[in-house]
Design an enzyme around this catalytic site. Structure first.
Site, mmCIF file in Angstrom:
data_model
loop_
_atom_site.group_PDB
_atom_site.id
_atom_site.type_symbol
_atom_site.label_atom_id
_atom_site.label_comp_id
_atom_site.label_asym_id
_atom_site.label_seq_id
_atom_site.Cartn_x
_atom_site.Cartn_y
_atom_site.Cartn_z
ATOM 1 N N GLY A 85 0.819 -1.211 0.000
ATOM 2 C CA GLY A 85 0.000 0.000 0.000
ATOM 3 C C GLY A 85 0.849 1.257 0.000
ATOM 4 O O GLY A 85 0.602 2.205 -0.767
ATOM 5 N N TYR A 86 1.860 1.274 0.843
ATOM 6 C CA TYR A 86 2.748 2.440 0.936
ATOM 7 C C TYR A 86 3.520 2.640 -0.364
ATOM 8 O O TYR A 86 3.580 3.751 -0.898
ATOM 9 C CB TYR A 86 3.708 2.265 2.110
ATOM 10 C CG TYR A 86 4.709 3.374 2.262
ATOM 11 C CD1 TYR A 86 4.323 4.625 2.721
ATOM 12 C CD2 TYR A 86 6.055 3.178 1.943
ATOM 13 C CE1 TYR A 86 5.249 5.655 2.861
ATOM 14 C CE2 TYR A 86 6.984 4.195 2.077
ATOM 15 C CZ TYR A 86 6.576 5.432 2.535
ATOM 16 O OH TYR A 86 7.487 6.448 2.667
ATOM 17 N N ALA A 87 4.104 1.554 -0.871
ATOM 18 C CA ALA A 87 4.884 1.664 -2.101
ATOM 19 C C ALA A 87 4.019 2.126 -3.269
ATOM 20 O O ALA A 87 4.462 2.912 -4.118
ATOM 21 C CB ALA A 87 5.548 0.329 -2.423
ATOM 22 N N SER A 138 1.413 4.071 -3.105
ATOM 23 C CA SER A 138 1.142 5.498 -2.952
ATOM 24 C C SER A 138 2.344 6.336 -3.376
ATOM 25 O O SER A 138 2.209 7.373 -4.026
ATOM 26 C CB SER A 138 0.742 5.815 -1.512
ATOM 27 O OG SER A 138 1.830 5.694 -0.614
#
Length: 244
Positions: A152-154, A156
């Site tokens: 999810g972070y990557a 974004s």
């Protein structure tokens, strides 16, 4: 660039990498606007640290996920200083879970701040940066490392990385550069939160230099892109000690 004092706005400038970026740009002679989202105390500490070292800084609050608040933030900078020369987009959030376990609300939170917030700040910076200016976004080396729990972070931050070179081309003729810094594993509370010691030890040995990055390493790259690097444009600079 003129001999006048340059004005730098650092979003998320009250903690982690943002704090060190703010103090570094101030040490380089810029007047720094330390942005914060909620609690003013950490931002005020950064401003006091800068002032104690002989620099100049003020604090301003804004929710960078709201267009009107972002416009007001830039309005306030222009009202106080007459314009803005450097914008550094460090505000962000990281929630680590496997794809099968990541709650959609947590995904939405990351997308809202990391993508929408970065987009809105970049949009306003593109409208207002003075000639000779620089916009520096923050991406992540994890986009290339493909570490479990970071999806999810990557994702974004990959959006921010994609935005950066396109905006650089859209600002043709403005003498404004747009780049991104992509740190690798960096020793901040952001990084250490929720990680067992064995994972931290493993990641600290991943780079050939066999240490975690420090916020100062990322700040060094920001200072380069914000100052002398006028022929670096539309790029993502990976600051990770050679981990990939």
């Amino acid at each position: 660039m003129s001999g006048k004092t340059r004005i730098a706005l650092v979003t998320g400038g009250s903690g982690g990498i943002g704090r060190v970026v703010a103090t570094r740009l101030a040490a380089d002679g810029m007047t720094v606007v330390v942005h914060y989202a909620g609690n003013p105390a950490p931002a005020e500490e950064v401003a006091k640290e800068i002032a104690g070292a002989g620099g100049s800084a003020v604090t301003l609050q804004a929710d960078v996920t709201e267009p009107e608040r972002v416009r007001e933030l830039f309005d306030a900078v222009e009202q106080q200083f007459g314009g803005v020369d450097v914008v550094v987009n460090t505000a962000g959030v990281m929630i680590l879970k496997p794809v099968t376990e990541l709650d959609v609300d947590d995904l939405d939170r990351m997308l809202r701040l990391n993508v929408r917030g970065a987009f809105l700040v970049s949009q306003e910076a593109a409208r207002r940066l003075r000639a000779g200016g620089a916009l520096i976004n923050f991406a992540t080396t994890v986009r290339k490392l493909a570490l479990p729990t970071y999806a999810g972070y990557a994702a974004s931050k990959a959006a921010v990385e994609a935005l950066t070179p396109i905006l650089a081309k859209e600002l043709r003729g403005r003498d404004v550069t747009v780049n991104a810094v992509a740190p690798g594993p960096t020793a901040t509370p952001f990084f250490f939160k929720g990680k067992p010691q064995e994972v931290i030890d493993q990641m600290s040995k991943a780079a050939p230099l066999e240490r975690l990055g420090e916020p100062a390493d990322a700040a060094e790259a920001v200072a380069f892109l914000a100052g002398p690097a006028r022929w670096v444009n539309g790029q993502t600079v990976f600051v990770n000690g050679g981990v990939i």
